[in-house]
Scaffold this motif. Sequence first.
Motif, PDB file in Angstrom:
ATOM      1  N   HIS A   9       0.942  -1.626  -0.238  1.00 15.36           N
ATOM      2  CA  HIS A   9       0.330  -0.021  -0.126  1.00 15.36           C
ATOM      3  C   HIS A   9       0.530   1.068  -0.413  1.00 15.36           C
ATOM      4  CE1 HIS A   9      -3.141  -2.597   0.487  1.00 15.36           C
ATOM      5  NE2 HIS A   9      -2.636  -3.158   2.111  1.00 15.36           N
ATOM      6  N   TRP A  10       0.834   1.992  -1.117  1.00 14.43           N
ATOM      7  CA  TRP A  10       1.946   2.584  -1.547  1.00 14.43           C
ATOM      8  C   TRP A  10       1.061   4.648  -0.925  1.00 14.43           C
ATOM      9  CZ3 TRP A  10       6.921   3.073  -2.981  1.00 14.43           C
ATOM     10  CH2 TRP A  10       7.455   2.228  -2.894  1.00 14.43           C
ATOM     11  N   VAL A  11       1.839   5.504  -0.570  1.00 11.92           N
ATOM     12  CA  VAL A  11       0.596   5.982  -0.968  1.00 11.92           C
ATOM     13  C   VAL A  11       2.086   7.235  -1.724  1.00 11.92           C
ATOM     14  CG1 VAL A  11       2.321   7.549   0.866  1.00 11.92           C
ATOM     15  CG2 VAL A  11      -0.117   8.890   0.448  1.00 11.92           C
ATOM     16  N   MET A  12       1.869   8.724  -2.567  1.00 12.05           N
ATOM     17  CA  MET A  12       2.751   9.033  -3.829  1.00 12.05           C
ATOM     18  C   MET A  12       2.884  10.883  -3.295  1.00 12.05           C
ATOM     19  SD  MET A  12       2.812   9.338  -7.469  1.00 12.05           S
ATOM     20  CE  MET A  12       1.971   7.450  -8.080  1.00 12.05           C
ATOM     21  N   LEU A  13       3.323  11.867  -2.845  1.00 15.61           N
ATOM     22  CA  LEU A  13       3.381  12.738  -2.638  1.00 15.61           C
ATOM     23  C   LEU A  13       4.198  13.628  -3.236  1.00 15.61           C
ATOM     24  CD1 LEU A  13       4.374  11.777   0.776  1.00 15.61           C
ATOM     25  CD2 LEU A  13       2.096  13.022   0.435  1.00 15.61           C
ATOM     26  N   GLY A  14       3.922  15.051  -3.218  1.00 15.62           N
ATOM     27  CA  GLY A  14       4.919  15.692  -4.587  1.00 15.62           C
ATOM     28  C   GLY A  14       4.286  17.437  -4.448  1.00 15.62           C
ATOM     29  N   PRO A  15       5.282  17.672  -5.205  1.00 12.44           N
ATOM     30  CA  PRO A  15       4.346  19.468  -5.202  1.00 12.44           C
ATOM     31  C   PRO A  15       3.625  19.468  -6.662  1.00 12.44           C
ATOM     32  CG  PRO A  15       6.603  19.957  -5.747  1.00 12.44           C
ATOM     33  CD  PRO A  15       5.909  17.974  -4.499  1.00 12.44           C
ATOM     34  N   ASN A  16       2.999  20.735  -6.402  1.00 10.34           N
ATOM     35  CA  ASN A  16       2.095  20.372  -8.160  1.00 10.34           C
ATOM     36  C   ASN A  16       2.951  20.395  -9.459  1.00 10.34           C
ATOM     37  OD1 ASN A  16      -0.865  20.082  -6.801  1.00 10.34           O
ATOM     38  ND2 ASN A  16      -0.286  22.757  -6.725  1.00 10.34           N
ATOM     39  N   GLY A  17       2.742  19.823 -10.218  1.00  5.61           N
ATOM     40  CA  GLY A  17       3.605  19.541 -11.320  1.00  5.61           C
ATOM     41  C   GLY A  17       4.807  18.368 -11.198  1.00  5.61           C
ATOM     42  N   VAL A 178      -2.595   8.525  -3.766  1.00  5.34           N
ATOM     43  CA  VAL A 178      -2.204  10.080  -4.372  1.00  5.34           C
ATOM     44  C   VAL A 178      -2.468  11.514  -3.824  1.00  5.34           C
ATOM     45  CG1 VAL A 178      -1.509  11.787  -6.036  1.00  5.34           C
ATOM     46  CG2 VAL A 178      -1.459   9.857  -6.925  1.00  5.34           C
ATOM     47  N   THR A 179      -1.363  11.867  -2.596  1.00  2.06           N
ATOM     48  CA  THR A 179      -2.154  13.110  -2.032  1.00  2.06           C
ATOM     49  C   THR A 179      -1.415  14.106  -1.352  1.00  2.06           C
ATOM     50  OG1 THR A 179      -3.515  13.626   0.330  1.00  2.06           O
ATOM     51  CG2 THR A 179      -1.082  11.598   0.616  1.00  2.06           C
ATOM     52  N   ILE A 185      -3.373   9.868   5.192  1.00  6.77           N
ATOM     53  CA  ILE A 185      -2.712   8.721   4.547  1.00  6.77           C
ATOM     54  C   ILE A 185      -3.221   7.373   5.641  1.00  6.77           C
ATOM     55  CG2 ILE A 185      -0.229   7.219   5.370  1.00  6.77           C
ATOM     56  CD1 ILE A 185       1.021  10.420   3.999  1.00  6.77           C
ATOM     57  N   PRO A 186      -4.195   6.552   4.889  1.00  9.05           N
ATOM     58  CA  PRO A 186      -4.148   5.454   6.278  1.00  9.05           C
ATOM     59  C   PRO A 186      -2.903   4.632   6.323  1.00  9.05           C
ATOM     60  CG  PRO A 186      -5.416   5.893   3.973  1.00  9.05           C
ATOM     61  CD  PRO A 186      -4.057   6.501   3.808  1.00  9.05           C
ATOM     62  N   GLU A 224       8.484  19.409   9.489  1.00  9.65           N
ATOM     63  CA  GLU A 224       9.326  18.864  10.124  1.00  9.65           C
ATOM     64  C   GLU A 224       7.557  17.554  10.582  1.00  9.65           C
ATOM     65  OE1 GLU A 224       9.226  17.802  15.323  1.00  9.65           O
ATOM     66  OE2 GLU A 224       9.928  19.673  14.525  1.00  9.65           O
ATOM     67  N   VAL A 225       7.692  16.611  10.238  1.00 11.90           N
ATOM     68  CA  VAL A 225       7.007  15.356   9.749  1.00 11.90           C
ATOM     69  C   VAL A 225       7.719  14.723  11.290  1.00 11.90           C
ATOM     70  CG1 VAL A 225       7.262  13.090   8.391  1.00 11.90           C
ATOM     71  CG2 VAL A 225       7.640  15.082   7.452  1.00 11.90           C
ATOM     72  N   ASN A 226       5.687  13.885  11.074  1.00 13.24           N
ATOM     73  CA  ASN A 226       5.919  12.843  12.439  1.00 13.24           C
ATOM     74  C   ASN A 226       5.299  12.177  12.520  1.00 13.24           C
ATOM     75  OD1 ASN A 226       7.301  14.315  14.867  1.00 13.24           O
ATOM     76  ND2 ASN A 226       5.898  15.797  14.340  1.00 13.24           N
ATOM     77  N   GLY A 227       5.211  10.920  12.759  1.00 17.18           N
ATOM     78  CA  GLY A 227       4.404   9.368  12.408  1.00 17.18           C
ATOM     79  C   GLY A 227       4.432   9.351  14.017  1.00 17.18           C
ATOM     80  N   ARG A 228       2.842   8.702  14.322  1.00 16.73           N
ATOM     81  CA  ARG A 228       3.042   8.170  15.589  1.00 16.73           C
ATOM     82  C   ARG A 228       1.331   7.327  15.518  1.00 16.73           C
ATOM     83  NH1 ARG A 228       0.089  10.951  20.746  1.00 16.73           N
ATOM     84  NH2 ARG A 228      -0.203   9.473  22.322  1.00 16.73           N
ATOM     85  N   ALA A 229       1.603   6.028  15.821  1.00 13.83           N
ATOM     86  CA  ALA A 229       0.631   4.883  15.232  1.00 13.83           C
ATOM     87  C   ALA A 229      -0.523   4.819  13.510  1.00 13.83           C
ATOM     88  CB  ALA A 229      -0.984   5.080  16.219  1.00 13.83           C
ATOM     89  N   GLY A 230       0.800   5.156  12.794  1.00 11.62           N
ATOM     90  CA  GLY A 230       0.487   4.391  11.802  1.00 11.62           C
ATOM     91  C   GLY A 230      -0.479   6.319  10.876  1.00 11.62           C
ATOM     92  N   ARG A 231      -0.068   7.133  11.814  1.00 15.04           N
ATOM     93  CA  ARG A 231      -0.603   8.704  11.363  1.00 15.04           C
ATOM     94  C   ARG A 231      -0.067   8.919  11.233  1.00 15.04           C
ATOM     95  NH1 ARG A 231      -6.127   8.811  11.113  1.00 15.04           N
ATOM     96  NH2 ARG A 231      -5.588  10.724   9.869  1.00 15.04           N
ATOM     97  N   TRP A 232       0.384  10.464  10.139  1.00 15.38           N
ATOM     98  CA  TRP A 232       1.442  11.234  10.091  1.00 15.38           C
ATOM     99  C   TRP A 232       1.233  12.982  10.111  1.00 15.38           C
ATOM    100  CZ3 TRP A 232       5.794   8.902   9.359  1.00 15.38           C
ATOM    101  CH2 TRP A 232       6.408   7.717   9.750  1.00 15.38           C
ATOM    102  N   THR A 233       1.986  13.634   9.751  1.00 19.09           N
ATOM    103  CA  THR A 233       1.988  15.095  10.134  1.00 19.09           C
ATOM    104  C   THR A 233       2.810  15.607   9.316  1.00 19.09           C
ATOM    105  OG1 THR A 233       2.317  15.508  12.726  1.00 19.09           O
ATOM    106  CG2 THR A 233       0.016  14.950  12.249  1.00 19.09           C
ATOM    107  N   ALA A 234       3.086  16.967   9.213  1.00 18.26           N
ATOM    108  CA  ALA A 234       4.100  17.868   8.574  1.00 18.26           C
ATOM    109  C   ALA A 234       3.242  19.156   9.114  1.00 18.26           C
ATOM    110  CB  ALA A 234       4.008  17.669   7.096  1.00 18.26           C
TER     111      ALA A 234
END
Length: 238
Positions: A9-17, A178-179, A185-186, A224-234
């Motif tokens: 299960h992949w997440v794809m991230l990146g700026p517009n374009g 994609v997000t 992100i699940p 700053e990126v943080n992950g907790r219990a599978g959930r993410w924030t920036a």
Amino acid sequence: SWRVERGEHWVMLGPNGAGKTTLLHLAAADSHPSEGAVHVLGRRLGATDMRKLRESIGLVDSRTAQAIPARRPVLETIESGAFNSIALQHRRLEEAHLERARRLLGTLGLEELATRRFGDCSQGERQRILLARALMPNPELLLLDEPATGLDLPSREQLISALTAMARNDRSLTTVTVTHHLEEIPPTTTHALLLADGRVLAAGPIAEALTTENVSACFDLPVEVNGRAGRWTAAVTA
């Protein structure tokens, strides 16, 4: 180059374009590469029946939502995904398709909407309907292009819960989401792909790829990126 194994299960991230949607639609067998080779579910694009291949792929995107007739009932909207077509192919539908559509209504909490018109549903309801529709053919690959766009907090969390349950219930299903937002992100996401300027900046297990350094470089912004219990924030740090 990018390789996705079955069951990941992949997440794809990146700026517009950055190339996210282009890459996703190659994976959806909606277009051909201008160079190089693309293999989807073991079949090379350009050397296989694309229409047949697409019947094994579920896709949730804004183009599909815009193409669905607003007056079509929710249950029929879900049934139309059986052969990955906008048109409802009545002659090909069997009782098993109706049974699966009704099961998906229950799985995604849509039972009360079965007879409501698609155009009368809220944005959050539509996204779950589109997810159910994409799952109708029991796809091997599910692709989601910014599925939480326009959703309020409760609707976003309902959608993430549905995606999480789906991933846990079907271990063979492969997904790519994609997000733009790490909060979407699940928790069942296993890998991350970060794109910048049409190139892969990082790819691999999510904890290794989704780092403060990589995300900051990807968006050209100190975060700053943080992950907790599978959930993410920036959060921006400057």
